[in-house]
Write an enzyme that holds these catalytic residues in place. Structure first.
Site, PDB file in Angstrom:
ATOM      1  CG  PHE A 185      -0.334   0.567   2.471  1.00  0.00           C
ATOM      2  CD1 PHE A 185       0.495  -0.197   3.264  1.00  0.00           C
ATOM      3  CD2 PHE A 185      -0.574   1.890   2.836  1.00  0.00           C
ATOM      4  CE1 PHE A 185       1.074   0.331   4.411  1.00  0.00           C
ATOM      5  CE2 PHE A 185      -0.004   2.425   3.984  1.00  0.00           C
ATOM      6  CZ  PHE A 185       0.830   1.645   4.778  1.00  0.00           C
ATOM      7  CE  LYS A 186       5.387   1.329   4.652  1.00  0.00           C
ATOM      8  NZ  LYS A 186       4.821   0.005   5.024  1.00  0.00           N
ATOM      9  CG  ASP A 187       3.751   0.880  -4.653  1.00  0.00           C
ATOM     10  OD1 ASP A 187       4.903   1.282  -4.473  1.00  0.00           O
ATOM     11  OD2 ASP A 187       3.485  -0.294  -5.005  1.00  0.00           O
TER      12      ASP A 187
END
Ligand SMILES: *Cc1c(COP(=O)(O)O)cnc(C)c1O
Length: 476
Positions: A119-121
């Protein structure tokens, strides 16, 4: 929109200024001087928007110093389906963060279909485009220095690759990453990305980054910056998918939802808190930890007791293996009625290696008013959850998402949807999936053979000077 410091002793700054900085001048974290709100009519209008339009509409409330047309273009460039296509074949990737129904009132929101399968993208991709834009406007450059044990470093590299004015120097432990993680990072051939593999552990890499950043003269001369989880741009970008998830799970603004969030540094769920403060109808924010349960302990007892680095347990949901939660101060600032003197007092204890105890204070009932509940998960829970989800829904989930789902099930409400945030795809944590299911997880087509690609990495001893020399040579 101006930003204050949670410690109250720094001048207020605009969005572009805090975007490139780390801590505020007084050691606090930045927050909007007051939260922008979303009216009922605005929320209704959002129901018809694409992800990029929604992103623009929300970011415009935070980034008031960026002209509207520029911000709209940045949002459109960032949130395009082509970037979030590492999805299961039946995912509706046009939604960017598709909502998957597991059963009545239980959903998974897919946040991990981006370039690095975590999810860091979602936030880092925006940061890459924002950095390039702001640096070009100011005629400046930045050299991002970081240490990673996996997810953050690769997300930063894939977001910053090829960006003008930006170089990335990312330290990683030579021994402790999976072959997949190494391949993901080291196969990047972009001229502005430098992978430095340290002959040591993650903490050795982290110590070098701290030492270099504490050399203020070097830091200024070589324009050393960071993109760690306290970066406000990342938190702001994460607010967007809470709105998207809410809108996808409801048909009317009278409805509420719960979100369940696998948590480590409190960055992801902090964005949920902010979305709720902006008026999004969230009933509960369900915080899930793994065996490193410093946050679950706080939400159960009111005691915040950061662990010693040596006491951090190595778990099968490694991206949640934390000793203290770097974004937590943002929530506590709101919890204590935005009184910076109280925050200063509490963090005097924390920064001195101690803890604080709010259990007998009037702040405790307010935790429930802010919607927070919590729980923890361990390796056996994780394995059992991965197995059950595969059997029941034919779906493979990763270890962190399993922690989120395990705790979500302890806090379901009959009358409203609960949305579990999917923080990584199972392909990233192959070993544990094999342990649970006896088979390899599915991989996106683009990553079938990444271990075989040529790698570009500089192996180094644990020496601060060697890293400084490398930066000097490669910024000339
Ligand atoms: C970073 C990460 C987390 C924890 O998120 P925080 O914002 O630090 O709370 C959870 N799961 C995965 C897969 C991650 O990469």
């Amino acid at each position: 929109m101006q930003y204050l410091s949670t410690r109250g002793n720094a001048p207020q700054l605009g969005f572009s200024d805090i975007l490139l900085g780390g801590l505020m001048e007084d050691g606090g974290l930045s927050l909007p001087a007051s939260y922008p709100t979303v009216s009922d009519a605005e929320l209704t209008a959002m129901r018809g928007m694409s992800y990029a339009e929604l992103a623009y509409t929300l970011l415009a409330k935070f980034a008031t110093d960026i002209p509207a047309d520029d911000l709209r273009a940045l949002a459109a460039k960032t949130y395009t389906p082509a970037v979030y296509c590492n999805a299961r074949p039946d995912s509706d990737t046009s939604q960017i963060t598709p909502l998957r129904k597991l059963e009545k009132n239980l959903y998974l929101q897919e946040l991990s279909n981006g370039p690095t399968l975590a999810f860091k993208d979602m936030a880092m991709q925006l940061l890459g485009n924002l950095f390039e834009y702001v640096l070009a406007k100011r005629g400046e450059q930045i050299n991002i220095l970081g240490a990673t044990s996996g997810d953050t470093g690769s997300a930063a590299e894939y977001a910053m690759r090829g960006k003008k004015g930006v170089r990335v120097f990312m330290l990683s432990p030579r021994e402790n990453m999976s072959a997949f993680q190494r391949a993901q990072m080291y196969s990047l051939q972009d001229a502005n990305i430098f992978n430095l593999a340290v002959r040591g552990m993650f903490d050795d890499a982290q110590d070098i980054v701290k030492a270099v950043s504490n050399d203020l003269a070097f830091k200024a001369e070589y324009k050393i910056g960071a993109v760690n989880s306290i970066n406000w741009g990342r938190v702001a970008a994460q607010v967007i998918y809470y709105f998207k998830g809410y809108l996808a799970a409801t048909t009317s603004n009278n409805q509420q939802v719960n979100f369940a969030v696998p948590s480590g540094n409190f960055g992801n769920i902090c964005a949920g808190h902010i979305a709720r403060m902006m008026g999004l109808p969230i009933r509960k924010l369900v915080l899930a930890t793994n065996e490193n349960d410093v946050l679950d302990e706080f939400f159960r007892t009111g005691v915040y007791r950061p662990r010693k680095t040596a006491d951090v347990k190595v778990t099968s949901s490694p991206s949640m293996d934390i000793s203290k939660a770097s974004n937590f101060e943002r929530f506590v600032f709101d919890l204590v009625g935005r009184d910076p003197a109280v925050v200063r007092e509490l963090w005097k204890a924390v920064d001195g290696g101690g803890h604080f105890d709010l259990s007998t204070t009037p702040y405790i009932p307010r935790i429930a008013e802010f919607g927070f509940v919590s729980g923890r998960s361990n390796h056996a829970d994780r394995i059992a959850t991965i197995q059950r989800v595969y059997k029941q829904y034919g779906l493979m989930i990763d270890t962190h998402t399993a922690d989120g789902l395990k705790v979500a099930l302890e806090h379901l409400d009959d009358d409203i949807p609960t949305i579990v945030l999917e923080t990584a795809l199972p392909a990233k944590f192959e070993e544990t999936i094999i342990e649970a299911l006896g088979e390899k997880p599915w991989r996106p087509a683009s990553m079938q053979n990444i271990e075989a690609l040529p790698q570009r990495v500089e192996v180094m001893d644990i020496k601060v000077q060697a890293v400084k020399d490398f930066i000097v040579t490669h910024t000339r």
